[in-house]
Enzyme design. Structure first.
Site, mmCIF file in Angstrom:
data_model
loop_
_atom_site.group_PDB
_atom_site.id
_atom_site.type_symbol
_atom_site.label_atom_id
_atom_site.label_comp_id
_atom_site.label_asym_id
_atom_site.label_seq_id
_atom_site.Cartn_x
_atom_site.Cartn_y
_atom_site.Cartn_z
ATOM 1 N N HIS A 42 32.741 49.924 40.387
ATOM 2 C CA HIS A 42 33.436 49.803 41.665
ATOM 3 C C HIS A 42 34.642 48.881 41.540
ATOM 4 C CE1 HIS A 42 33.357 49.697 46.203
ATOM 5 N NE2 HIS A 42 34.036 48.575 45.970
ATOM 6 N N GLU A 43 34.447 47.700 40.974
ATOM 7 C CA GLU A 43 35.556 46.746 40.863
ATOM 8 C C GLU A 43 36.619 47.232 39.874
ATOM 9 O OE1 GLU A 43 35.800 44.683 43.088
ATOM 10 O OE2 GLU A 43 33.723 44.621 43.789
ATOM 11 N N HIS A 84 38.617 51.724 49.188
ATOM 12 C CA HIS A 84 37.325 52.215 49.645
ATOM 13 C C HIS A 84 37.464 53.583 50.300
ATOM 14 C CE1 HIS A 84 36.129 47.762 49.840
ATOM 15 N NE2 HIS A 84 35.642 48.297 48.745
ATOM 16 N N TYR A 123 30.973 52.662 51.278
ATOM 17 C CA TYR A 123 29.925 51.778 51.773
ATOM 18 C C TYR A 123 28.915 52.569 52.613
ATOM 19 C CZ TYR A 123 31.931 47.249 50.367
ATOM 20 O OH TYR A 123 32.376 46.168 49.646
#
Length: 267
Positions: free
Chosen positions: A168-169, A178, A224
């Site tokens: 993700h990072e 996102h 998310y």
């Protein structure tokens, strides 16, 4: 007395084994948590040092004065440079405060890109002018896209060292935002603003993202989950038109994540 002592020792050993098993079970379960839950948990109650950046969206680092509603990849350009052989070589340096096990988790995340794209993370060498400096700072975070010089990617030893959070990072560092802030978000996700924690609504602001012609992806490692930043244990997001669609449960990059990465870098 001797029997009692041995019984006590046995009881302590068994209790210790149960405790260790509980910890192992907790760690195994944590590894399977969706990436958004891991990130939110790791960054909850974060107290940044004076030299750390402001975060938006939960884990996106921004420089002072930056337009928080702009996508740096569309406003200023952010791609890492491509080599003549068609690959994109990105130097990285892993701080020496990580254990060998933690380094292995980070390295696995770095190497996962080479098998599916033209991205090649390689160790920092003298003479490199820009690189990812992977450090255990306060929480999990990254800037979006190439910044120049030493570019911090924070993977805190407490809470950030999972395969999904590393991917993700790194996707942030490669230029991705996102999923729930995509320009076409409102056609796929309904946001319940009234359930969002005070001061956190900007985490859901739509920005002018580069979607690379790929569809909205409920299974993206950049999406998310539905209770993200909730103040009352009610959903902050729900898929539309079908509220029963599963989303925000990714534990690794999806096919769409990989497709748009390859399109962005013309792999």
């Amino acid at each position: 007395m001797l029997v009692f002592s041995w019984s006590l020792v046995t009881l302590l050993l068994v209790s210790s084994s149960w405790a260790e098993a509980d910890v192992a079970t907790l760690e195994d379960f944590s590894k399977e948590l969706p990436v958004g839950q891991l990130l939110e948990r790791a960054n909850r109650d974060r107290t940044p040092d004076f030299d750390e950046p402001t975060l938006i969206g939960g884990d996106i680092a921004v420089k002072p004065g930056a337009d928080r509603n702009a996508d740096p990849c569309t406003s200023t350009g952010c791609l890492w440079l491509k080599n003549a052989d068609g690959n994109v070589y990105i130097p990285y340096y892993i701080a020496n405060h990580y254990s060998s096990r933690e380094v292995a988790i980070i390295t696995r995340g770095l190497e996962s890109f080479s098998s599916v794209s033209c991205i090649r993370f390689r160790p920092y060498q003298n003479g490199d002018h820009e690189w990812l400096s992977i450090e255990s700072k306060n929480g999990c975070y990254s800037f979006v896209g190439r910044q120049g010089g030493a570019q911090t990617v924070s993977l805190a030893q407490r809470g950030c060292l999972y395969h999904s959070t590393v991917q993700h990072e790194l996707l942030h560092a490669l230029g991705f935002n996102h999923e729930q802030t995509r320009s076409d978000r409102d056609s796929y996700i309904k946001v319940y603003w009234e359930n969002i924690q005070d001061g956190m609504s900007y985490n859901f602001n739509i920005i002018n993202t580069l979607n690379q012609g790929t569809p909205y992806d409920y299974n993206s490692v950049m999406q998310y989950e539905k209770y993200a930043f909730s103040k009352n244990n009610r959903p902050t997001m729900m898929p539309i038109p079908d509220p029963n669609v599963s989303f925000g449960q990714a534990t690794q990059m999806s096919k769409n994540d990989i497709d748009r990465l390859n399109r962005l870098y013309k792999c």
